[in-house]
Design a protein around this motif. Structure first.
Motif, mmCIF file in Angstrom:
data_model
loop_
_atom_site.group_PDB
_atom_site.id
_atom_site.type_symbol
_atom_site.label_atom_id
_atom_site.label_comp_id
_atom_site.label_asym_id
_atom_site.label_seq_id
_atom_site.Cartn_x
_atom_site.Cartn_y
_atom_site.Cartn_z
ATOM 1 N N SER A 1 0.829 -1.208 0.000
ATOM 2 C CA SER A 1 0.000 0.000 0.000
ATOM 3 C C SER A 1 0.863 1.259 0.000
ATOM 4 N N TRP A 2 1.977 1.225 0.716
ATOM 5 C CA TRP A 2 2.903 2.359 0.725
ATOM 6 C C TRP A 2 3.434 2.611 -0.687
ATOM 7 N N TRP A 3 3.913 1.530 -1.321
ATOM 8 C CA TRP A 3 4.468 1.664 -2.662
ATOM 9 C C TRP A 3 3.413 2.123 -3.663
ATOM 10 N N ALA A 4 2.262 1.473 -3.672
ATOM 11 C CA ALA A 4 1.265 1.725 -4.708
ATOM 12 C C ALA A 4 0.543 3.054 -4.524
ATOM 13 N N SER A 5 0.242 3.440 -3.286
ATOM 14 C CA SER A 5 -0.565 4.635 -3.052
ATOM 15 C C SER A 5 0.157 5.916 -3.435
ATOM 16 N N GLU A 6 1.500 5.874 -3.493
ATOM 17 C CA GLU A 6 2.262 7.083 -3.782
ATOM 18 C C GLU A 6 2.811 7.115 -5.210
ATOM 19 N N GLN A 7 2.318 6.228 -6.090
ATOM 20 C CA GLN A 7 2.787 6.238 -7.475
ATOM 21 C C GLN A 7 2.203 7.427 -8.241
ATOM 22 N N HIS B 1 -4.428 0.866 0.793
ATOM 23 C CA HIS B 1 -4.797 1.051 -0.602
ATOM 24 C C HIS B 1 -4.918 -0.272 -1.352
ATOM 25 N N VAL B 2 -3.973 -1.182 -1.128
ATOM 26 C CA VAL B 2 -3.949 -2.465 -1.819
ATOM 27 C C VAL B 2 -4.627 -3.511 -0.934
ATOM 28 N N VAL B 3 -5.770 -3.999 -1.379
ATOM 29 C CA VAL B 3 -6.513 -5.000 -0.610
ATOM 30 C C VAL B 3 -6.861 -6.168 -1.527
ATOM 31 N N PRO B 4 -6.045 -7.221 -1.528
ATOM 32 C CA PRO B 4 -6.420 -8.433 -2.262
ATOM 33 C C PRO B 4 -7.681 -9.051 -1.645
ATOM 34 N N ALA B 5 -8.364 -9.869 -2.407
ATOM 35 C CA ALA B 5 -9.611 -10.479 -1.926
ATOM 36 C C ALA B 5 -9.441 -11.221 -0.605
ATOM 37 N N SER C 1 -8.398 3.819 0.678
ATOM 38 C CA SER C 1 -8.225 2.438 1.131
ATOM 39 C C SER C 1 -9.137 1.512 0.341
ATOM 40 N N GLY C 2 -8.699 0.253 0.176
ATOM 41 C CA GLY C 2 -9.517 -0.752 -0.481
ATOM 42 C C GLY C 2 -9.748 -0.515 -1.957
ATOM 43 N N VAL C 3 -8.945 0.360 -2.568
ATOM 44 C CA VAL C 3 -9.253 0.824 -3.928
ATOM 45 C C VAL C 3 -8.782 -0.155 -5.000
ATOM 46 N N VAL C 4 -7.637 -0.831 -4.779
ATOM 47 C CA VAL C 4 -7.093 -1.716 -5.815
ATOM 48 C C VAL C 4 -6.779 -3.090 -5.237
ATOM 49 N N ASP C 5 -6.618 -4.065 -6.154
ATOM 50 C CA ASP C 5 -6.204 -5.399 -5.739
ATOM 51 C C ASP C 5 -4.685 -5.515 -5.837
ATOM 52 N N GLU C 6 -4.166 -6.738 -5.724
ATOM 53 C CA GLU C 6 -2.718 -6.934 -5.705
ATOM 54 C C GLU C 6 -2.049 -6.600 -7.030
#
Length: 686
Positions: free
Chosen positions: A418-424, A473-477, A499-504
């Protein structure tokens, strides 16, 4: 395995197996004339030092040429330290390749995203995926291990140094080949990779593995999943290198524990340390304070996270500073009391070793203005007197050695993906700061006197009555299912905007935000409302006079479930009168959502309302809440209460009973904390 290290340190010159905390520093005797070495050992004994890290940047000294070795000086210093009763955490010396190696093999040098070579002249000028570098480095590791396997001073191995500090992202051809191999292992087929990366967009579909490259400098934003996978790969490449050194050491010295120093601090985010922890025998960390309004809260947060990464078990503080560092824009000296308080906060959060960079302050080189245990002024100095004072304090805290940190009732979830993906790039805002949001929640809990653990999503989440998951941010099923189960079983989840916006795979969970958590929260967001620059909105947070200011982000929330209670509204901005904070009750549990950044002060006003359903509150008396941080370790039938003064004022903490290992009490029995002071009270275990 840290117990293995400690068991070796617990034997003093007379063989007394009394437990003790480790104390020491990086020691670089090769920087100094031979006549200084015996004085160093004498001063180490005076300060209470019982361990030093040796050889970290010694490759060029140990191996002056490809087929030439010089161990005489290292043999001598190992013998000298052992005679002084000081153990050695021996580094493999691979952190900085020598000039002869980079001259003969410039192909080991890292390459930036724009194609520039990072040349020698500093440190860590090597590619994590270079087979040539690995061949030479492992030859050095093997030679070191064979030579010192049976040396009585050797108590631990120190792999490289701060892996990835300067070379985590390498875009060379070596990295490209390794990246393709990593992707093959992850996705198996090109069809699976093309789906995960969404390559139907911008005509990026791959028809051959050889077409795939790292996300080098491009005409526009590189593919976001490619970027995320490259971050994952880069962390894994360093982890694989760590394993390679570790395996040689375990083969040749199976009884000697192996560690490497993490950097859980500030903005160091390229290495997924939660994923690395299982690869070493005990966790070690480096931490340096960056001055600012939350500087000591950040220290506590980082130490807390290291404990979470270590599974609550004791760990090793490998580096911090006695005073100023040399690499910040302005390098501020520590105030009286800071050296001890900073050290003891790490101990409170589970450190069984307190070490500094470095023992003797360098007279030359890039870090000559970095403070040390023996400063340029010498032993007749305030810094060295503080160093020896801390040595005595750590002796008094010997019973704490080997104990674990007592779990809190609140957990803050910290997730590298989530740290990596949310700040792209190409996101709703570039102002989002994942770590700062997590730190704000932590600071608010400290202000309320509420203990919390900082944990990863892989932790045993059910042990916490309240879980705070900022910008998850990253929430896999499977994680969405686990969080739902947690709430349905009576847990209380608090999460935030984005939060909960994208999958893996960094694919959007369709149907409205917050995606994977939408049904659990009982809300729906059709469109984000990020705020420009310094713009703020007013929020009517209970307990905050005049409400609170939201920044960075707002959400247009629609409540979709009658079990949802609106705890706060926006009072200004585009979404005025719409919900800002919600909570959905689920049986005995609940799921709450905070749609804007409220900062530590705003969250301090909101948190009592969010914590109330779980019955979680402060364990400190009224007068100490906000002024004192409480951290607890336990073991051997005892609890150890660390009381840390967060202020520059004297604070009294009444109602704390037990045996004071360090600290003082007044006539009424209250623990009295001077400014920036720490007390430790031992109680029988509950």
């Amino acid at each position: 395995m840290i117990s293995t290290l400690l068991s070796q340190l617990r034997h003093g010159p007379d063989g007394d197996p009394t437990p003790r905390l480790a104390y020491g520093a990086d020691y670089n005797p090769e920087q100094w004339p031979r006549e200084v070495w015996e004085e160093d050992v004498r001063l180490m004994r005076e300060a209470g030092v019982n361990i030093v890290s040796v050889g970290i940047f010694s490759w060029a000294r140990v191996q002056p040429a490809e087929n030439e070795w010089d161990f005489g000086w290292l043999d001598e210093i190992m013998d000298l330290l052992h005679a002084g009763g000081i153990g050695v955490d021996l580094a493999t010396a691979t952190a900085s390749p020598p000039p002869w190696l980079t001259t003969a093999h410039p192909e080991i040098l890292p390459v930036t995203a724009s194609g520039e070579t990072l040349w020698p002249g500093a440190r860590q000028h090597w590619r994590p995926t270079s087979p040539v570098f690995r061949e030479h480095a492992l030859r050095l590791v093997r030679t070191m291990a064979e030579r010192y396997a049976d040396h009585p001073a050797l108590v631990a191995w120190h792999v490289s140094n701060e892996l990835g500090c300067h070379n985590v992202y390498d875009y060379s051809d070596d990295a490209a080949r390794a990246f393709r191999g990593w992707l093959r292992a992850r996705y198996t087929t090109l069809d699976a990779l093309n789906h995960a990366w969404g390559t139907a967009f911008w005509s990026q579909r791959y028809s051959d593995w050889e077409q795939i490259l790292p996300p080098r400098l491009a005409a526009s934003h590189p593919n976001p999943t490619q970027q995320l996978d490259f971050k994952r790969f880069s962390s894994d490449a360093l982890k694989d290198y760590l394993r390679a050194e570790r395996d040689v050491l375990r083969e040749l010295t199976p009884g000697v524990p192996v560690t490497t120093n993490f950097m859980v601090m500030g903005g160091t985010k390229g290495m997924n340390y939660a994923d690395w922890a299982a690869e070493i025998d005990f966790v070690s960390n480096d931490h340096y304070v960056v001055p600012g309004p939350q500087d000591r809260d950040e220290l506590s947060f980082s130490a807390n996270l290291v404990s979470g990464i270590s599974g609550g078990r004791p760990w090793f503080l490998m580096e911090h500073s006695t005073s100023a560092v040399n690499w910040q824009p302005v390098n501020v000296a520590k105030r009286p009391g800071d050296l001890a308080r900073d050290s003891l906060v790490h101990v409170a959060h589970g450190a069984d070793a307190v070490c500094f960079f470095q023992w003797r302050q360098s007279a030359a080189g890039a870090e000559k203005y970095h403070s040390a245990m023996v400063p340029h002024a010498g032993a007749d100095s305030e810094v060295f007197r503080a160093v020896t004072g801390l040595g005595r304090t750590l002796e008094a805290l010997a019973p704490v050695a080997g104990t674990e940190r007592e779990p809190a009732r609140v957990g803050i979830v910290f997730d590298w993906d989530s740290w990596w993906a949310s700040e792209q790039d190409s996101h709703p805002t570039s102002l989002l700061d994942y770590r700062q949001e997590a730190l704000n929640w932590y600071s608010a809990l400290l202000a309320l006197g509420v203990r919390a653990d900082v944990v990863t999503p892989q932790a045993e989440l059910d042990r916490y009555q309240v879980l705070i998951a900022p910008v998850l941010h990253v929430v896999p099923a499977p994680l969405a299912k686990e969080l739902t189960r947690y709430v349905e079983n009576g847990g209380h989840l608090i999460t935030t905007y984005f939060s909960g916006v994208v999958d893996e795979n960094d694919h959007i969970w369709l149907g409205g935000y917050p995606g994977a958590l939408r049904d659990l929260l009982g809300i729906r967001v059709e469109e984000f409302g990020p705020l420009l620059g310094t713009d703020t909105v007013d929020v009517d947070v209970n307990g905050v006079a005049g409400g609170a200011a939201g920044s960075v982000w707002t959400d247009r929330i629609t409540v979709t479930d009658p079990a949802v209670e609106v705890l706060a509204h926006y009072r200004s901005g585009t979404y005025a009168d719409r919900p800002a904070v919600t909570r959905r009750t689920v049986g005995q549990g609940s799921a709450a959502y905070v749609s804007t950044r409220l900062g530590a002060d705003g969250l301090t006003g909101l948190l009592p309302e969010l914590l109330a359903p779980a019955g979680v509150g402060s364990e400190l008396p009224d007068g100490a809440r906000g002024s004192v941080e409480l951290i607890v370790r336990r073991g051997g039938g005892s609890r150890y209460l660390f009381l840390v003064n967060r202020t520059d004022e004297t604070v009294a903490v009444p109602g704390i009973t037990g045996d004071a290992l360090i600290g003082r009490t007044d006539d009424g029995g209250a623990v009295v904390l001077s400014p920036r002071d720490v007390a430790v009270v031992r109680q029988p275990a509950r």
